[in-house]
Design a protein around this motif. Structure first.
Motif, mmCIF file in Angstrom:
data_model
loop_
_atom_site.group_PDB
_atom_site.id
_atom_site.type_symbol
_atom_site.label_atom_id
_atom_site.label_comp_id
_atom_site.label_asym_id
_atom_site.label_seq_id
_atom_site.Cartn_x
_atom_site.Cartn_y
_atom_site.Cartn_z
ATOM 1 N N THR A 2 0.851 -1.196 0.000
ATOM 2 C CA THR A 2 0.000 0.000 0.000
ATOM 3 C C THR A 2 0.891 1.252 0.000
ATOM 4 O O THR A 2 2.093 1.172 0.302
ATOM 5 C CB THR A 2 -0.882 0.043 1.259
ATOM 6 O OG1 THR A 2 -0.027 0.209 2.391
ATOM 7 C CG2 THR A 2 -1.707 -1.232 1.416
ATOM 8 N N GLU A 3 0.266 2.376 -0.282
ATOM 9 C CA GLU A 3 1.006 3.645 -0.299
ATOM 10 C C GLU A 3 1.660 3.903 1.067
ATOM 11 O O GLU A 3 2.811 4.327 1.152
ATOM 12 C CB GLU A 3 0.031 4.765 -0.656
ATOM 13 C CG GLU A 3 0.717 6.069 -0.958
ATOM 14 C CD GLU A 3 -0.272 7.119 -1.473
ATOM 15 O OE1 GLU A 3 -1.027 6.804 -2.407
ATOM 16 O OE2 GLU A 3 -0.272 8.231 -0.924
ATOM 17 N N GLU A 8 6.371 4.076 4.680
ATOM 18 C CA GLU A 8 6.998 3.589 5.904
ATOM 19 C C GLU A 8 8.347 2.937 5.597
ATOM 20 O O GLU A 8 9.341 3.143 6.319
ATOM 21 C CB GLU A 8 6.054 2.588 6.605
ATOM 22 C CG GLU A 8 6.646 1.873 7.812
ATOM 23 C CD GLU A 8 7.235 2.815 8.871
ATOM 24 O OE1 GLU A 8 6.757 3.950 9.008
ATOM 25 O OE2 GLU A 8 8.206 2.402 9.539
ATOM 26 N N LEU A 9 8.409 2.184 4.501
ATOM 27 C CA LEU A 9 9.672 1.524 4.131
ATOM 28 C C LEU A 9 10.737 2.561 3.741
ATOM 29 O O LEU A 9 11.908 2.433 4.100
ATOM 30 C CB LEU A 9 9.435 0.539 2.983
ATOM 31 C CG LEU A 9 10.653 -0.284 2.536
ATOM 32 C CD1 LEU A 9 11.310 -1.018 3.709
ATOM 33 C CD2 LEU A 9 10.262 -1.294 1.455
ATOM 34 N N ILE A 10 10.297 3.595 3.015
ATOM 35 C CA ILE A 10 11.239 4.690 2.666
ATOM 36 C C ILE A 10 11.782 5.328 3.945
ATOM 37 O O ILE A 10 12.991 5.445 4.129
ATOM 38 C CB ILE A 10 10.542 5.778 1.809
ATOM 39 C CG1 ILE A 10 10.142 5.227 0.449
ATOM 40 C CG2 ILE A 10 11.447 7.000 1.656
ATOM 41 C CD1 ILE A 10 9.205 6.148 -0.334
ATOM 42 N N VAL A 48 20.319 3.001 -1.153
ATOM 43 C CA VAL A 48 19.407 2.471 -0.117
ATOM 44 C C VAL A 48 18.024 2.193 -0.718
ATOM 45 O O VAL A 48 17.433 1.126 -0.481
ATOM 46 C CB VAL A 48 19.286 3.481 1.054
ATOM 47 C CG1 VAL A 48 18.143 3.117 1.980
ATOM 48 C CG2 VAL A 48 20.583 3.527 1.839
ATOM 49 N N LEU A 49 17.513 3.136 -1.509
ATOM 50 C CA LEU A 49 16.169 2.960 -2.099
ATOM 51 C C LEU A 49 16.168 1.827 -3.121
ATOM 52 O O LEU A 49 15.209 1.053 -3.194
ATOM 53 C CB LEU A 49 15.694 4.275 -2.734
ATOM 54 C CG LEU A 49 15.441 5.437 -1.758
ATOM 55 C CD1 LEU A 49 15.091 6.709 -2.517
ATOM 56 C CD2 LEU A 49 14.333 5.093 -0.758
ATOM 57 N N GLU A 50 17.240 1.735 -3.895
ATOM 58 C CA GLU A 50 17.331 0.633 -4.856
ATOM 59 C C GLU A 50 17.325 -0.712 -4.141
ATOM 60 O O GLU A 50 16.695 -1.664 -4.586
ATOM 61 C CB GLU A 50 18.605 0.773 -5.698
ATOM 62 C CG GLU A 50 18.514 1.866 -6.750
ATOM 63 C CD GLU A 50 19.756 1.944 -7.627
ATOM 64 O OE1 GLU A 50 19.685 2.610 -8.675
ATOM 65 O OE2 GLU A 50 20.800 1.343 -7.268
ATOM 66 N N ASP A 71 9.141 14.704 -1.708
ATOM 67 C CA ASP A 71 9.571 14.461 -3.093
ATOM 68 C C ASP A 71 10.003 13.000 -3.261
ATOM 69 O O ASP A 71 9.717 12.371 -4.279
ATOM 70 C CB ASP A 71 10.764 15.363 -3.462
ATOM 71 C CG ASP A 71 10.384 16.838 -3.549
ATOM 72 O OD1 ASP A 71 9.182 17.131 -3.668
ATOM 73 O OD2 ASP A 71 11.299 17.682 -3.499
ATOM 74 N N ILE A 72 10.698 12.501 -2.240
ATOM 75 C CA ILE A 72 11.158 11.094 -2.309
ATOM 76 C C ILE A 72 9.947 10.166 -2.310
ATOM 77 O O ILE A 72 9.869 9.218 -3.109
ATOM 78 C CB ILE A 72 12.098 10.748 -1.125
ATOM 79 C CG1 ILE A 72 13.314 11.673 -1.127
ATOM 80 C CG2 ILE A 72 12.540 9.289 -1.195
ATOM 81 C CD1 ILE A 72 14.216 11.513 0.102
#
Lengths: 84, 265
Positions: A2-3, A8-10, A48-50, A71-72
């Motif tokens: 979910t969004e 939360e993961l970011i 990290v995001l990848e 923005d992220i």
């Protein structure tokens, strides 16, 4: 996911990587002025995001325009939408 | 009980007198040392350039190191300075130093190192200290905040090529909690890119001597300890600098805790 789970993961990934206070991690927070990241940190942020979302974003022009945590969130959510 | 209380009160009184004496001595002495240094520097530097035939930036770094030694000497009646495991620092081999940051005074304590040819990687504000700025530029210190990453990398490479070392405070700011803060990646990436060893340095005691926000020095012991050099060849993949940064922070945190346990022994 979910969004809210994506956001939360970011946030948890960035908080762990850069030892950020979760209270300071609002969508309006400027990643440089408010969260204390530097230009090299944005390279690490991409890594990290990848790692967290299993996509490639380092060549994306939009990454250079990121200024706030919001923005992220928007950038990653749009990438997730494009995922097959 | 009453005897113990009186004893404790007299101990506190003696401590305050000692602090007052320290500050009455240290501030004027350091100002005088800086003033005299600025006055005689042009002459000594010119003589050094003519007779020693060293590059100007390296010679400047030697003067900075001597100046730092002067600070330590002037503080020494009130502060015990200890150097530990300095045999790990090879003065004939370029490397990157990373050191934790508690106090404005940390930079002067780098004169405890056996290596004088050190380029400090600093933020932009120290370059605005008018009494130091020209010397910092002459020593080719790195303004990591005001330069691009490519410039920092290229300037670091030229320092290593000349046999010098580069020193980073990876926390970027002085710690206000007495604990090591998060590390930035710059120093680790520079070491990996240049293929030089990285030597973590742990400094303890400057958080008692002069922490951020306090104006008065306090007597104490300052210890600078060199940790084992880390070869950076194994960290060359894309996440290598992150791994290195995390490992070094973990090691330094543990080392600092061990140093604090051993305080006064």
């Amino acid at each position: 996911m979910t969004e809210q789970e994506v956001i939360e993961l970011i946030d948890s990934s960035l908080a762990e990587e850069f030892e950020l206070e979760r209270d300071a991690m609002t969508p309006e927070a400027n990643i440089y002025e408010d969260l204390g990241l530097d230009s090299l940190d944005t390279v690490d942020m991409v890594i990290v995001l990848e790692g967290a979302f299993k996509f490639k974003i380092r060549e994306e022009e939009a990454v250079r325009g990121i200024r706030t945590l919001g923005d992220i969130h928007r950038f990653v959510l749009s990438k997730m939408d494009q995922k097959p | 009980m009453a005897g113990n209380h009186q004893h404790s009160e007299s101990g506190t009184a003696i401590f305050f007198v000692w602090v007052a004496l320290m500050n009455l001595w240290v501030y004027p002495a350091l100002l005088m040392w800086t003033f005299i240094g600025i006055l005689i520097f042009p002459f000594l530097f010119s003589v050094g350039l003519i007779f020693l035939r060293q590059p100007a930036d390296r010679l400047m770094r030697w003067f900075v190191w001597v100046y730092g030694r002067g600070w330590l000497l002037l503080m020494s009646p009130f502060v015990r300075f200890r150097r530990e495991k300095m045999e790990r620092v090879r003065v004939d081999r370029p490397c990157v130093f990373v050191v934790n940051h508690f106090s404005f005074f940390d930079t002067y304590c780098m004169a405890l190192l056996p290596q004088y040819d050190i380029v400090f990687a600093v933020r932009s504000w120290p370059f605005r200290l008018f009494w130091y700025s020209a010397f910092m530029r002459l020593a080719r210190y790195l303004d990591v905040e005001g330069s691009s990453w490519e410039e920092t990398l290229s300037n670091s490479r030229s320092v290593f090529a000349g046999g010098g070392t580069v020193l980073f405070f990876p926390e970027g700011h002085r710690s206000r909690t007495g604990e090591i803060q998060r590390f930035y990646s710059g120093g680790f990436k520079v070491a990996i890119d240049a293929g030089v060893d990285l030597i973590p340095l742990c400094i303890d005691g400057t958080d008692q001597l002069l922490p951020p926000g306090r104006k008065l020095f306090r007597p104490g012991t300052v210890t600078l300890r060199a940790m084992e050099p880390i070869a950076t060849d194994d960290y060359r993949d894309k996440n290598g600098h992150i791994l290195l940064r995390k490992e070094v922070k973990e090691q330094m945190t543990a080392e600092l805790a061990a140093m604090r346990e051993g305080r006064g022994k």
